[in-house]
Design a protein around this motif. Structure first.
Motif, PDB file in Angstrom:
ATOM      1  N   THR A   1      40.624  34.547  34.447  1.00 48.16           N
ATOM      2  CA  THR A   1      39.963  33.690  35.438  1.00 48.16           C
ATOM      3  C   THR A   1      40.125  34.238  36.848  1.00 48.16           C
ATOM      4  OG1 THR A   1      41.921  32.265  35.751  1.00 48.16           O
ATOM      5  CG2 THR A   1      40.346  31.632  34.029  1.00 48.16           C
TER       6      THR A   1
ATOM      7  N   ASN B   1      39.699  37.165  37.834  1.00 49.41           N
ATOM      8  CA  ASN B   1      38.663  38.161  38.121  1.00 49.41           C
ATOM      9  C   ASN B   1      37.246  37.629  37.954  1.00 49.41           C
ATOM     10  OD1 ASN B   1      40.473  40.360  38.639  1.00 49.41           O
ATOM     11  ND2 ASN B   1      40.825  40.540  36.435  1.00 49.41           N
ATOM     12  N   TYR B   2      37.080  36.624  37.104  1.00 49.48           N
ATOM     13  CA  TYR B   2      35.725  36.230  36.734  1.00 49.48           C
ATOM     14  C   TYR B   2      35.342  34.810  37.139  1.00 49.48           C
ATOM     15  CZ  TYR B   2      35.983  40.514  34.042  1.00 49.48           C
ATOM     16  OH  TYR B   2      36.131  41.822  33.683  1.00 49.48           O
ATOM     17  N   HIS B   3      36.267  34.033  37.661  1.00 48.92           N
ATOM     18  CA  HIS B   3      35.941  32.673  38.087  1.00 48.92           C
ATOM     19  C   HIS B   3      36.091  32.553  39.599  1.00 48.92           C
ATOM     20  CE1 HIS B   3      36.734  30.608  33.933  1.00 48.92           C
ATOM     21  NE2 HIS B   3      35.894  31.609  33.866  1.00 48.92           N
ATOM     22  N   ARG B   4      35.037  32.118  40.249  1.00 54.55           N
ATOM     23  CA  ARG B   4      35.126  31.861  41.683  1.00 54.55           C
ATOM     24  C   ARG B   4      35.661  30.450  41.894  1.00 54.55           C
ATOM     25  NH1 ARG B   4      29.897  34.344  44.894  1.00 54.55           N
ATOM     26  NH2 ARG B   4      30.253  36.532  44.328  1.00 54.55           N
ATOM     27  N   THR B   5      36.837  30.374  42.429  1.00 52.43           N
ATOM     28  CA  THR B   5      37.453  29.072  42.641  1.00 52.43           C
ATOM     29  C   THR B   5      38.438  29.186  43.788  1.00 52.43           C
ATOM     30  OG1 THR B   5      38.612  27.250  41.544  1.00 52.43           O
ATOM     31  CG2 THR B   5      39.298  29.481  40.954  1.00 52.43           C
ATOM     32  N   SER B   6      39.176  28.129  44.040  1.00 55.25           N
ATOM     33  CA  SER B   6      40.095  28.119  45.174  1.00 55.25           C
ATOM     34  C   SER B   6      41.326  28.969  44.882  1.00 55.25           C
ATOM     35  CB  SER B   6      40.529  26.687  45.479  1.00 55.25           C
ATOM     36  OG  SER B   6      41.309  26.169  44.412  1.00 55.25           O
ATOM     37  N   LEU B   7      41.996  29.363  45.941  1.00 55.27           N
ATOM     38  CA  LEU B   7      43.240  30.116  45.811  1.00 55.27           C
ATOM     39  C   LEU B   7      44.285  29.293  45.062  1.00 55.27           C
ATOM     40  CD1 LEU B   7      44.559  32.794  46.595  1.00 55.27           C
ATOM     41  CD2 LEU B   7      45.271  31.743  48.752  1.00 55.27           C
TER      42      LEU B   7
ATOM     43  N   ARG C   1      43.739  27.106  42.720  1.00 54.10           N
ATOM     44  CA  ARG C   1      43.425  27.108  41.290  1.00 54.10           C
ATOM     45  C   ARG C   1      43.829  28.432  40.651  1.00 54.10           C
ATOM     46  NH1 ARG C   1      43.916  24.282  37.378  1.00 54.10           N
ATOM     47  NH2 ARG C   1      43.198  22.602  38.756  1.00 54.10           N
ATOM     48  N   HIS C   2      43.593  29.540  41.348  1.00 57.10           N
ATOM     49  CA  HIS C   2      44.054  30.829  40.829  1.00 57.10           C
ATOM     50  C   HIS C   2      45.571  30.815  40.656  1.00 57.10           C
ATOM     51  CE1 HIS C   2      40.306  32.868  40.704  1.00 57.10           C
ATOM     52  NE2 HIS C   2      40.124  32.952  42.006  1.00 57.10           N
TER      53      HIS C   2
END
Length: 247
Positions: free
Chosen positions: A59, A61-67, A69-70
């Motif tokens: 996720t 590398n491939y999911h655009r989300t908030s810092l 959430r990463h």
């Protein structure tokens, strides 16, 4: 059937292939060509077991989300990795059962079930314990150079291991429960970004280790990644002290 996804190249145009690389490539194929079959065998034998870890890692590398959430995904990936590959109990089962029985039997009957249910997972390592072990990878090759790198491998600028664990716990707890008392203690902005980089390097280290890639290759690759965090921090501190904007 194996499906391959990627960009097509004309094989003769080697320079085109050479220049088209993922920016954060961990290990190049050339480095593992001698152990390629071993790596592939390990991948096929372990990927199902480690699927929850791999899915959470990808996720980043491939999911655009908030810092935030990463960060949560990487912490969960490391927790899952520890659960799946390390000892997942604090005491032997019989000893823990006896301890629970001793505690419960000393309570009024109306409170016994509630306490017993509350202690159902009390024999599992806490997040602190899991991070303590993962932040201290085991030394395989006994040499001063290797031992020194392993000891200092997972560190952040101006922070000891206990500080990193505290930051992970506070930031995870705040972004999970949103307790206002933890808001000031949770990391944000650049500090959180650097912690995310460290957690990403950690999960990559352990996944590459599972493939049994040469120890020195994995160690040096991880060492370089973590050192880049230190370099980034030094540049930021220098720009702050000289009042120069990075943007």
């Amino acid at each position: 059937m194996i499906r391959l996804y990627g960009q097509a190249f004309e094989f003769e145009k080697r320079e085109e292939i050479k220049n088209n690389r993922i920016s954060d490539e961990a290990i190049e194929l050339e480095q593992i060509k001698e152990d390629f079959n071993l790596c592939m065998n390990n991948w096929f034998s372990k990927s199902k077991k480690l699927e929850p870890v791999i899915d959470l890692y990808l996720t980043i590398n491939y999911h655009r989300t908030s810092l935030e959430r990463h960060f949560l995904n990487l912490v969960q990936a490391l927790e899952a990795y520890h659960r799946l590959t390390k000892i997942n109990h604090v005491l032997p089962k019989k000893e823990h059962t006896a301890r629970i029985q001793s505690i419960v039997s000393s309570l009024p009957e109306e409170h016994q079930k509630w306490v017993k249910d509350s202690l159902a997972f009390s024999n599992e390592p806490r997040l602190h314990d899991r991070m303590e072990e993962l932040l201290t990878p085991a030394v395989k090759t006994k040499s001063p150079d290797f031992e020194a790198k392993y000891y200092h491998l997972f560190r952040l600028p101006n922070k000891e291991k206990i500080d990193i664990i505290r930051d992970i716990k506070n930031t995870r707890n705040y972004n999970t429960h949103f307790d206002e008392k933890l808001l000031r203690k949770s990391l944000k902005g650049e500090e959180l970004f650097q912690l995310v980089l460290l957690l990403k390097a950690m999960i990559e280290f352990y996944l590459l280790t599972e493939l049994e890639i040469d120890e020195e290759i994995v160690l040096n690759s991880t060492w370089d990644k973590v050192n880049r965090i230190d370099t980034r921090n030094s540049i930021i501190e220098a720009t702050r002290s000289s009042n120069v904007s990075m943007w």
